[in-house]
Design a protein around this motif. Sequence first.
Motif, short mmCIF file in Angstrom:
data_model
loop_
_atom_site.label_atom_id
_atom_site.label_comp_id
_atom_site.label_asym_id
_atom_site.label_seq_id
_atom_site.Cartn_x
_atom_site.Cartn_y
_atom_site.Cartn_z
N THR A 198 0.85 -1.18 0.00
CA THR A 198 0.00 0.00 0.00
C THR A 198 0.90 1.24 0.00
O THR A 198 2.13 1.13 0.08
CB THR A 198 -0.92 0.05 1.23
N GLN A 199 0.28 2.41 -0.04
CA GLN A 199 1.07 3.64 0.00
C GLN A 199 1.78 3.81 1.34
O GLN A 199 2.73 4.59 1.45
CB GLN A 199 0.20 4.86 -0.30
N ASP A 200 1.33 3.06 2.36
CA ASP A 200 1.95 3.15 3.68
C ASP A 200 3.03 2.10 3.91
O ASP A 200 3.68 2.11 4.95
CB ASP A 200 0.88 3.02 4.77
N GLY A 201 3.22 1.20 2.96
CA GLY A 201 4.27 0.20 3.10
C GLY A 201 3.79 -1.21 2.83
O GLY A 201 2.70 -1.43 2.29
N TRP A 202 4.62 -2.19 3.23
CA TRP A 202 4.36 -3.60 2.96
C TRP A 202 3.55 -4.23 4.08
O TRP A 202 3.73 -3.91 5.25
CB TRP A 202 5.69 -4.35 2.84
N VAL A 203 2.69 -5.15 3.72
CA VAL A 203 1.88 -5.91 4.68
C VAL A 203 2.00 -7.40 4.34
O VAL A 203 1.67 -7.81 3.23
CB VAL A 203 0.39 -5.48 4.60
N PRO A 204 2.45 -8.27 5.26
CA PRO A 204 3.13 -7.86 6.49
C PRO A 204 4.58 -7.46 6.25
O PRO A 204 5.12 -6.65 6.97
CB PRO A 204 3.04 -9.11 7.37
N GLU A 205 5.21 -8.06 5.24
CA GLU A 205 6.60 -7.76 4.90
C GLU A 205 6.80 -7.92 3.40
O GLU A 205 6.01 -8.60 2.73
CB GLU A 205 7.56 -8.72 5.63
N ALA A 206 7.87 -7.34 2.88
CA ALA A 206 8.19 -7.51 1.47
C ALA A 206 8.74 -8.91 1.23
O ALA A 206 9.61 -9.36 1.97
CB ALA A 206 9.20 -6.46 1.03
N PRO A 207 8.28 -9.62 0.21
CA PRO A 207 8.75 -10.99 -0.03
C PRO A 207 10.12 -11.02 -0.69
O PRO A 207 10.47 -10.14 -1.47
CB PRO A 207 7.68 -11.57 -0.96
N LEU A 208 10.86 -12.06 -0.39
CA LEU A 208 12.11 -12.29 -1.09
C LEU A 208 11.83 -12.93 -2.44
O LEU A 208 10.72 -13.37 -2.72
CB LEU A 208 13.03 -13.22 -0.27
N SER A 209 12.84 -13.03 -3.26
CA SER A 209 12.66 -13.57 -4.60
C SER A 209 12.52 -15.08 -4.62
O SER A 209 12.12 -15.65 -5.62
CB SER A 209 13.85 -13.17 -5.48
N GLN A 210 12.85 -15.75 -3.52
CA GLN A 210 12.73 -17.21 -3.50
C GLN A 210 11.29 -17.59 -3.22
O GLN A 210 10.73 -17.29 -2.18
CB GLN A 210 13.64 -17.82 -2.42
N ALA A 211 10.64 -18.25 -4.18
CA ALA A 211 9.23 -18.60 -4.04
C ALA A 211 9.04 -20.09 -4.22
O ALA A 211 9.82 -20.76 -4.88
CB ALA A 211 8.40 -17.85 -5.07
N THR A 212 7.97 -20.59 -3.66
CA THR A 212 7.61 -21.99 -3.88
C THR A 212 6.64 -22.07 -5.05
O THR A 212 6.17 -21.06 -5.56
CB THR A 212 6.93 -22.56 -2.62
N THR A 213 6.30 -23.28 -5.46
CA THR A 213 5.34 -23.43 -6.55
C THR A 213 3.94 -23.08 -6.11
O THR A 213 3.05 -22.96 -6.94
CB THR A 213 5.36 -24.87 -7.09
#
Length: 224
Positions: A198-213
């Motif tokens: 959102t304009q106020d930031g990440w909820v809950p946190e910004a994700p890293l590039s490592q993702a699961t399927t």
Amino acid sequence: MTTQNTPEDTAVQHRTRLRKLRAEMPEDQRSRGGLLMRARLFTWLNVARDEALRAGRKAPATVAAFWPLDGEPDLRPLLTQWVENGVAVALPVVRARNAPLAFLPWTPDAELRAGPYGIQEPVAGPDVLPDVVLVPTLGYTEHGDRLGYGAGYYDRTLAALRDRGHPFITIGIAWSCGELDADYQAAPHDFPLDAVLTQDGWVPEAPLSQATTGGTTLHTFRMN
């Protein structure tokens, strides 16, 4: 005898309320909020790509974005910036009702046309499997539950990507007025997001590039 509302009934009520809140946002807040969100996304993708390369993983190369409807955050200047910096950008295309979306390549000079819902879509290009999916989000919870517009296109699309075994990261794009109460219950078919911006930031946190399927990240870092 009392009739209990289903999650679908509750979602309709929430959509009406959140659309009203969004429409009442002052234009200066909308403009500044869009600028902040674009800056955070640009920084996040740079960091995520660097982190992936340092860890010997494939860096996110393709971002599926969206053309904004009235009242939605406008990310279009960022899409141009990404293309200029070598990031592949794709936009969703509705090929059939009640089916998953397709993603086609987008560049600033790509030919677009209005799709079934009046949203601009690329006319040509090969189907793309995105590494990052930016999801238009009307409402959200602190846990990444998403309330969309009710047609179910993104729920079907993200589930189809998961079922293909394709790793991806999902980021909801929402105004902070869309935050739902803690007791909000998502419908069984609602696809959870890795994070919301959102304009106020990440909820809950910004994700890293490592993702699961499954579209759920294994690690996170804070970037509020």
